[in-house]
Motif scaffolding. Sequence first.
Motif, PDB file in Angstrom:
ATOM      1  N   LEU A  96       0.424  -0.984  -0.194  1.00  0.00           N
ATOM      2  CA  LEU A  96       0.357  -0.060   0.319  1.00  0.00           C
ATOM      3  C   LEU A  96       0.892   0.946   0.056  1.00  0.00           C
ATOM      4  CD1 LEU A  96      -1.973   1.102   0.355  1.00  0.00           C
ATOM      5  CD2 LEU A  96      -2.679   1.282   2.334  1.00  0.00           C
ATOM      6  N   LEU A  97       2.203   1.124   0.899  1.00  0.00           N
ATOM      7  CA  LEU A  97       2.897   1.948   1.158  1.00  0.00           C
ATOM      8  C   LEU A  97       3.155   2.563  -0.368  1.00  0.00           C
ATOM      9  CD1 LEU A  97       3.054   4.352   2.950  1.00  0.00           C
ATOM     10  CD2 LEU A  97       5.155   2.776   3.645  1.00  0.00           C
ATOM     11  N   GLN A  98       3.868   1.393  -1.314  1.00  0.00           N
ATOM     12  CA  GLN A  98       4.293   1.904  -2.842  1.00  0.00           C
ATOM     13  C   GLN A  98       3.136   2.631  -3.815  1.00  0.00           C
ATOM     14  OE1 GLN A  98       7.131   0.729  -4.768  1.00  0.00           O
ATOM     15  NE2 GLN A  98       8.669  -0.472  -3.172  1.00  0.00           N
ATOM     16  N   LEU A 106       6.670   9.088  -7.380  1.00  0.00           N
ATOM     17  CA  LEU A 106       7.810   8.051  -7.018  1.00  0.00           C
ATOM     18  C   LEU A 106       7.821   7.293  -8.132  1.00  0.00           C
ATOM     19  CD1 LEU A 106       8.014   9.071  -3.109  1.00  0.00           C
ATOM     20  CD2 LEU A 106       8.710  10.173  -4.077  1.00  0.00           C
ATOM     21  N   THR A 107       8.241   7.593  -9.106  1.00  0.00           N
ATOM     22  CA  THR A 107       8.188   6.989 -10.067  1.00  0.00           C
ATOM     23  C   THR A 107       9.239   6.337 -10.158  1.00  0.00           C
ATOM     24  OG1 THR A 107       8.306   8.656 -11.721  1.00  0.00           O
ATOM     25  CG2 THR A 107       5.812   8.145 -11.648  1.00  0.00           C
ATOM     26  N   HIS A 108      10.707   6.639  -9.789  1.00  0.00           N
ATOM     27  CA  HIS A 108      11.613   5.888  -9.981  1.00  0.00           C
ATOM     28  C   HIS A 108      11.878   4.660  -8.864  1.00  0.00           C
ATOM     29  CE1 HIS A 108      15.933   4.633  -9.407  1.00  0.00           C
ATOM     30  NE2 HIS A 108      15.871   5.320 -10.865  1.00  0.00           N
ATOM     31  N   ARG A 109      11.308   3.588  -9.250  1.00  0.00           N
ATOM     32  CA  ARG A 109      11.203   1.877  -8.348  1.00  0.00           C
ATOM     33  C   ARG A 109      12.498   1.686  -7.902  1.00  0.00           C
ATOM     34  NH1 ARG A 109      10.147  -4.349 -10.195  1.00  0.00           N
ATOM     35  NH2 ARG A 109      10.108  -4.876  -8.564  1.00  0.00           N
ATOM     36  N   ALA A 110      13.537   1.488  -7.944  1.00  0.00           N
ATOM     37  CA  ALA A 110      14.549   2.019  -6.534  1.00  0.00           C
ATOM     38  C   ALA A 110      15.225   3.030  -5.823  1.00  0.00           C
ATOM     39  CB  ALA A 110      15.777   1.859  -7.543  1.00  0.00           C
ATOM     40  N   SER A 111      14.364   4.312  -5.830  1.00  0.00           N
ATOM     41  CA  SER A 111      14.577   5.264  -4.827  1.00  0.00           C
ATOM     42  C   SER A 111      13.414   5.036  -4.325  1.00  0.00           C
ATOM     43  CB  SER A 111      14.621   6.584  -5.541  1.00  0.00           C
ATOM     44  OG  SER A 111      13.525   7.048  -6.430  1.00  0.00           O
ATOM     45  N   ARG A 112      11.886   4.555  -4.555  1.00  0.00           N
ATOM     46  CA  ARG A 112      10.743   4.493  -4.436  1.00  0.00           C
ATOM     47  C   ARG A 112      11.329   3.665  -2.733  1.00  0.00           C
ATOM     48  NH1 ARG A 112       7.776   3.320  -8.856  1.00  0.00           N
ATOM     49  NH2 ARG A 112       7.670   0.969  -8.132  1.00  0.00           N
ATOM     50  N   THR A 113      11.472   2.351  -3.346  1.00  0.00           N
ATOM     51  CA  THR A 113      10.958   1.496  -2.653  1.00  0.00           C
ATOM     52  C   THR A 113      12.487   1.802  -0.867  1.00  0.00           C
ATOM     53  OG1 THR A 113      11.058  -0.601  -4.263  1.00  0.00           O
ATOM     54  CG2 THR A 113      12.413  -1.037  -2.376  1.00  0.00           C
ATOM     55  N   GLU A 114      13.571   2.134  -1.420  1.00  0.00           N
ATOM     56  CA  GLU A 114      14.099   2.640  -0.471  1.00  0.00           C
ATOM     57  C   GLU A 114      13.439   3.577   0.553  1.00  0.00           C
ATOM     58  OE1 GLU A 114      18.304   4.915   0.180  1.00  0.00           O
ATOM     59  OE2 GLU A 114      17.366   4.939  -1.562  1.00  0.00           O
ATOM     60  N   GLN A 115      12.247   4.569   0.380  1.00  0.00           N
ATOM     61  CA  GLN A 115      12.378   5.563   0.726  1.00  0.00           C
ATOM     62  C   GLN A 115      10.594   4.501   1.399  1.00  0.00           C
ATOM     63  OE1 GLN A 115       9.849   9.323   0.844  1.00  0.00           O
ATOM     64  NE2 GLN A 115      10.913   9.227  -1.002  1.00  0.00           N
ATOM     65  N   VAL A 116       9.962   3.496   1.119  1.00  0.00           N
ATOM     66  CA  VAL A 116       9.404   3.198   2.182  1.00  0.00           C
ATOM     67  C   VAL A 116       9.689   2.048   2.550  1.00  0.00           C
ATOM     68  CG1 VAL A 116       7.677   1.464   1.081  1.00  0.00           C
ATOM     69  CG2 VAL A 116       7.324   3.227   0.066  1.00  0.00           C
ATOM     70  N   LEU A 117      11.070   1.117   2.311  1.00  0.00           N
ATOM     71  CA  LEU A 117      11.208   0.879   3.548  1.00  0.00           C
ATOM     72  C   LEU A 117      11.864   2.152   4.786  1.00  0.00           C
ATOM     73  CD1 LEU A 117      13.227  -1.849   1.300  1.00  0.00           C
ATOM     74  CD2 LEU A 117      11.272  -1.544   2.293  1.00  0.00           C
ATOM     75  N   LEU A 151       6.187  10.311   3.053  1.00  0.00           N
ATOM     76  CA  LEU A 151       6.231   9.767   1.036  1.00  0.00           C
ATOM     77  C   LEU A 151       6.288  11.577   0.222  1.00  0.00           C
ATOM     78  CD1 LEU A 151       3.786   6.958   0.186  1.00  0.00           C
ATOM     79  CD2 LEU A 151       5.744   7.078   0.316  1.00  0.00           C
ATOM     80  N   GLY A 152       8.082  11.482   0.094  1.00  0.00           N
ATOM     81  CA  GLY A 152       8.405  12.801  -0.912  1.00  0.00           C
ATOM     82  C   GLY A 152       8.839  13.898   0.295  1.00  0.00           C
ATOM     83  N   ASP A 153       9.076  13.185   1.046  1.00  0.00           N
ATOM     84  CA  ASP A 153       9.648  14.678   1.722  1.00  0.00           C
ATOM     85  C   ASP A 153       9.519  15.292   2.131  1.00  0.00           C
ATOM     86  OD1 ASP A 153      11.707  14.984   4.127  1.00  0.00           O
ATOM     87  OD2 ASP A 153      13.131  15.443   2.152  1.00  0.00           O
TER      88      ASP A 153
END
Length: 290
Positions: A96-98, A106-117, A151-153
């Motif tokens: 859900l957070l993803q 937040l469309t860039h997958r790697a940076s998005r996943t890093e932020q979610v975690l 999300l998104g700082d």
Amino acid sequence: MQYLRIQHLSKTYANGVKALNDVSLDLGPGMFGLLGPNGAGKSSLMKTLAGLQTADQGEIHWNDLDVRQQPRLFKQHLGFLPQGFGVYPKVSAYELLQHLAILKGLTHRASRTEQVLALLEKTNLYAVRHQEAHRFSGGMLQRFGIAQALLGDPKVLIVDEPTAGLDPEERLRFNNLLSEISEERIVILSTHLVEDVRHLCTDMAIMNRGQLIARGKPEAFIQNLEGKLWQRRVAKTELAASQPGLLSMQLVGGTHVAHYYAPSCPGPDYQPLAASLEDVYFHTLNQPAL
């Protein structure tokens, strides 16, 4: 230094209720507490700032940005935890957070996943990230709400009645999280819980009937009432009677104790009372608007 400036904001609903009446506020970084009873206009102000409704008149500026003219641009820097935050069923907190991160751009997958975690870790939900979010306890759900709001700082964070209904342990945990977050951004805490503002905020305002009726620092408000507060035990026969200067009444150890405001001692059965923010709140609600 960033700032949020609210000038002469007014809003009247279709049923004739004037939810906001010429509200003006200047806010800087840190946690700002907005106190008021139910129906005072707190949620209306929060919804207006978050772009969920439009004001009839007034201006909102974040730094050099006209928020009412460019609401989408402001929302890119805004986090919002509304009162009564809900989640989709049968979806894990991580999924859900993803999803919410994608909706927030937040469309860039790697940076998005890093932020979610990182946010799941920050809100102490990492260990339960694969559990369905709708099965979370009230406190866990509120912490998830803060995670999605961050999300998104965002540079501006709005939280509306975030600790209502939480048990004392979860409330403390949540308030500690808010305090940590406020070091980096403007945080507006809207609540009717006086203790939360007393412990978290260095600046505050009190609203009632759509108007700001007081603005200042909690400690200064308390200091202004020192030496002007009194308490006495009240008999049951006096409970319904009108009493000059009465601020509040509570049951203590089976006895009704009343708090009063008076420049000097009202009588021999009155005892001095150390001022608290709760007394400030009740005293202020009886005063004329700014």
